[in-house]
Design an enzyme around this catalytic site. Structure first.
Site, PDB file in Angstrom:
ATOM      1  N   ASN A 108       0.812  -1.217   0.000  1.00  0.00           N
ATOM      2  CA  ASN A 108       0.000   0.000   0.000  1.00  0.00           C
ATOM      3  C   ASN A 108       0.852   1.277   0.000  1.00  0.00           C
ATOM      4  O   ASN A 108       0.392   2.321  -0.474  1.00  0.00           O
ATOM      5  CB  ASN A 108      -0.922  -0.028   1.233  1.00  0.00           C
ATOM      6  CG  ASN A 108      -1.520   1.320   1.532  1.00  0.00           C
ATOM      7  OD1 ASN A 108      -2.494   1.735   0.911  1.00  0.00           O
ATOM      8  ND2 ASN A 108      -0.917   2.040   2.478  1.00  0.00           N
ATOM      9  N   SER A 161      -4.067   2.116  -8.478  1.00  0.00           N
ATOM     10  CA  SER A 161      -4.885   3.341  -8.568  1.00  0.00           C
ATOM     11  C   SER A 161      -5.619   3.292  -9.900  1.00  0.00           C
ATOM     12  O   SER A 161      -5.192   2.593 -10.822  1.00  0.00           O
ATOM     13  CB  SER A 161      -3.964   4.565  -8.541  1.00  0.00           C
ATOM     14  OG  SER A 161      -4.685   5.737  -8.860  1.00  0.00           O
ATOM     15  N   TYR A 174       3.387   9.723 -11.336  1.00  0.00           N
ATOM     16  CA  TYR A 174       2.483   8.858 -10.561  1.00  0.00           C
ATOM     17  C   TYR A 174       1.751   7.878 -11.480  1.00  0.00           C
ATOM     18  O   TYR A 174       1.694   6.670 -11.205  1.00  0.00           O
ATOM     19  CB  TYR A 174       1.485   9.746  -9.811  1.00  0.00           C
ATOM     20  CG  TYR A 174       0.559   9.017  -8.871  1.00  0.00           C
ATOM     21  CD1 TYR A 174       0.983   8.599  -7.625  1.00  0.00           C
ATOM     22  CD2 TYR A 174      -0.762   8.758  -9.237  1.00  0.00           C
ATOM     23  CE1 TYR A 174       0.120   7.939  -6.747  1.00  0.00           C
ATOM     24  CE2 TYR A 174      -1.630   8.101  -8.370  1.00  0.00           C
ATOM     25  CZ  TYR A 174      -1.188   7.695  -7.133  1.00  0.00           C
ATOM     26  OH  TYR A 174      -2.039   7.044  -6.273  1.00  0.00           O
ATOM     27  N   LYS A 178       1.956   3.777 -11.410  1.00  0.00           N
ATOM     28  CA  LYS A 178       0.800   2.914 -11.131  1.00  0.00           C
ATOM     29  C   LYS A 178       0.493   1.992 -12.307  1.00  0.00           C
ATOM     30  O   LYS A 178       0.017   0.871 -12.113  1.00  0.00           O
ATOM     31  CB  LYS A 178      -0.418   3.761 -10.743  1.00  0.00           C
ATOM     32  CG  LYS A 178      -0.248   4.498  -9.409  1.00  0.00           C
ATOM     33  CD  LYS A 178      -0.053   3.536  -8.226  1.00  0.00           C
ATOM     34  CE  LYS A 178      -0.007   4.250  -6.890  1.00  0.00           C
ATOM     35  NZ  LYS A 178       0.108   3.336  -5.740  1.00  0.00           N
TER      36      LYS A 178
HETATM   37  N1  LIG Z   1      -5.868   8.764  -1.648  1.00  0.00           N
HETATM   38  C1  LIG Z   1      -6.213   8.478  -2.878  1.00  0.00           C
HETATM   39  O1  LIG Z   1      -7.076   9.153  -3.473  1.00  0.00           O
HETATM   40  C2  LIG Z   1      -5.600   7.310  -3.588  1.00  0.00           C
HETATM   41  C3  LIG Z   1      -6.143   6.930  -4.817  1.00  0.00           C
HETATM   42  C4  LIG Z   1      -5.596   5.857  -5.496  1.00  0.00           C
HETATM   43  C5  LIG Z   1      -4.525   5.168  -4.959  1.00  0.00           C
HETATM   44  N2  LIG Z   1      -3.990   5.549  -3.778  1.00  0.00           N
HETATM   45  C6  LIG Z   1      -2.852   4.779  -3.280  1.00  0.00           C
HETATM   46  O2  LIG Z   1      -3.147   4.282  -1.994  1.00  0.00           O
HETATM   47  C7  LIG Z   1      -1.942   4.128  -1.243  1.00  0.00           C
HETATM   48  C8  LIG Z   1      -2.100   4.820   0.101  1.00  0.00           C
HETATM   49  O3  LIG Z   1      -2.358   6.195  -0.126  1.00  0.00           O
HETATM   50  P1  LIG Z   1      -2.984   7.188   0.976  1.00  0.00           P
HETATM   51  O4  LIG Z   1      -3.863   8.109   0.237  1.00  0.00           O
HETATM   52  O5  LIG Z   1      -3.477   6.414   2.143  1.00  0.00           O
HETATM   53  O6  LIG Z   1      -1.637   7.997   1.343  1.00  0.00           O
HETATM   54  P2  LIG Z   1      -1.116   8.604   2.740  1.00  0.00           P
HETATM   55  O7  LIG Z   1      -0.069   9.600   2.355  1.00  0.00           O
HETATM   56  O8  LIG Z   1      -2.263   9.038   3.566  1.00  0.00           O
HETATM   57  O9  LIG Z   1      -0.428   7.332   3.426  1.00  0.00           O
HETATM   58  C9  LIG Z   1       0.695   6.707   2.815  1.00  0.00           C
HETATM   59  C10 LIG Z   1       1.500   5.991   3.870  1.00  0.00           C
HETATM   60  O10 LIG Z   1       2.635   5.389   3.208  1.00  0.00           O
HETATM   61  C11 LIG Z   1       3.802   5.648   3.969  1.00  0.00           C
HETATM   62  N3  LIG Z   1       4.976   5.641   3.105  1.00  0.00           N
HETATM   63  C12 LIG Z   1       5.304   6.550   2.151  1.00  0.00           C
HETATM   64  N4  LIG Z   1       6.480   6.231   1.575  1.00  0.00           N
HETATM   65  C13 LIG Z   1       6.908   5.100   2.209  1.00  0.00           C
HETATM   66  C14 LIG Z   1       8.071   4.298   2.064  1.00  0.00           C
HETATM   67  N5  LIG Z   1       9.039   4.600   1.195  1.00  0.00           N
HETATM   68  N6  LIG Z   1       8.191   3.190   2.844  1.00  0.00           N
HETATM   69  C15 LIG Z   1       7.234   2.883   3.753  1.00  0.00           C
HETATM   70  N7  LIG Z   1       6.121   3.617   3.938  1.00  0.00           N
HETATM   71  C16 LIG Z   1       5.959   4.717   3.167  1.00  0.00           C
HETATM   72  C17 LIG Z   1       3.549   7.029   4.601  1.00  0.00           C
HETATM   73  O11 LIG Z   1       4.390   7.251   5.718  1.00  0.00           O
HETATM   74  C18 LIG Z   1       2.071   6.935   4.939  1.00  0.00           C
HETATM   75  O12 LIG Z   1       1.881   6.376   6.230  1.00  0.00           O
HETATM   76  C19 LIG Z   1      -0.830   4.727  -2.119  1.00  0.00           C
HETATM   77  O13 LIG Z   1      -0.172   3.699  -2.801  1.00  0.00           O
HETATM   78  C20 LIG Z   1      -1.597   5.601  -3.087  1.00  0.00           C
HETATM   79  O14 LIG Z   1      -0.896   5.794  -4.298  1.00  0.00           O
HETATM   80  C21 LIG Z   1      -4.500   6.612  -3.076  1.00  0.00           C
END
Ligand SMILES: NC(=O)c1ccc[n+]([C@@H]2O[C@H](COP(=O)([O-])OP(=O)(O)OC[C@H]3O[C@@H](n4cnc5c(N)ncnc54)[C@H](O)[C@@H]3O)[C@@H](O)[C@H]2O)c1
Length: 278
Positions: A108, A161, A174, A178
């Site tokens: 994730n 995503s 990005y 993905k």
């Molecule tokens: N929020 C959205 O709209 C959305 C949409 C599609 C996909 N995503 C994907 O979902 C996943 C989670 O996103 P989110 O929105 O919860 O983000 P967020 O920023 O709220 O949380 C991401 C977490 O990943 C951790 N992280 C970042 N880089 C890291 C690394 N190198 N090693 C270990 N941990 C690391 C951060 O510390 C954080 O706790 C991501 O892969 C993101 O691309 C998010």
């Protein structure tokens, strides 16, 4: 209870081809399973950790910034950078020392960087690809090797995503990262099938987390709009009429981590409120 009664009557009428024993096994129960969730300290990852714990799995939460206290014996916080091979090897060692095995991996952890294509900075490109794409490869490789050795199959779930299927302005690095994850899902699914390891991706749409809030501020600055205007624009694009919550994503991950998805592999499943349909 009513639901079970309905199922039971359908069974008696022959409408459901499930054995009577299974009627009472519809709850997802991951007792005895060990899961690793990367990026599990915040946002979508945190909701996934909670869903897995609710279903009684033991969970290792891997994050750059693990900020929670060790409150439960079956919840283990590990600090690691998923894009660093040495960190990933140490993380695996810690999980095996603590829990003895691994059954489920949820990749994730991720970041987003934003700029118009012609302005993308080399450092942003490299960092985005390193964490979002290489991080998935490194963690999956370490875990898949262990799962093969264990010989009991497993579940690997990538949080990709809808940006792994479509293009979005300002999101060049990005979107590329993905698409890489969705591609890797298919190769891993084919190669790991003989070991009964299911590999699937979840493709969330617009989910309310700190990443999304940051994107609205930076995207707003680049487009000359305020964050609130972008939030309204976001919601207007979703057929179900609202943006998503981390829990919306976590429920689908839970299904993919369970035996109820046993005949699914190599899929990239949209959780987008209908925004992406392919
Ligand atoms: N929020 C959205 O709209 C959305 C949409 C599609 C996909 N995503 C994907 O979902 C996943 C989670 O996103 P989110 O929105 O919860 O983000 P967020 O920023 O709220 O949380 C991401 C977490 O990943 C951790 N992280 C970042 N880089 C890291 C690394 N190198 N090693 C270990 N941990 C690391 C951060 O510390 C954080 O706790 C991501 O892969 C993101 O691309 C998010």
């Amino acid at each position: 209870m009513k639901y079970y009664a309905y199922l039971a009557s359908s069974y008696i009428e022959g409408a459901f081809c499930i054995s009577k024993g299974d009627l009472f096994m519809f709850t997802i129960d991951l007792t005895g399973k060990v899961a690793i969730v990367t990026g599990g300290a915040n946002g979508i990852g945190k909701a996934i950790v909670e869903a897995l714990r609710y279903s009684k799995a033991k969970v290792a939460v891997v994050d750059l910034h693990p900020h929670e206290e060790e409150t439960e014996e079956e919840l283990f916080h590990i600090q690691a950078d998923v894009s660093n091979k040495q960190d990933v090897a140490q993380m695996m060692e810690k999980v095996i020392n603590r829990f003895g095995k691994v059954d489920i991996l949820v990749n994730n952890a991720g970041i987003s960087t934003m700029d118009y294509f012609v302005d993308i900075k080399e450092n942003d490109w490299d960092k985005t690809m390193d964490i979002n794409a290489k991080g998935v490869q490194l963690c999956s490789q370490a875990v898949a090797k262990k799962m093969k050795e264990q010989g009991n199959g497993g579940k690997i779930i990538h949080i990709a995503s809808q940006a792994g299927k479509n293009g979005y302005r300002l999101m060049g690095a990005y979107v590329a990262s993905k698409h890489a994850v969705v591609g890797l899902t298919k190769v891993m699914a084919i190669e790991l099938a003989q070991d009964q390891i299911n590999v699937n991706a979840v493709c969330p749409g617009i989910i309310e987390t700190s990443m999304k809030h940051r994107e609205r501020i930076i995207g707003g600055q680049l487009r000359g709009l305020d964050a609130e205007a972008i939030r309204q624009e976001d919601a207007s694009q979703v057929p179900l009429g609202r943006t998503g919550t981390p829990e919306d994503v976590a429920y689908v991950v839970l299904f993919l981590a369970s035996r109820f998805s046993g005949y699914m592999t190599g899929q990239a499943i949209n959780v987008t409120g209908g925004m992406t349909m392919h």
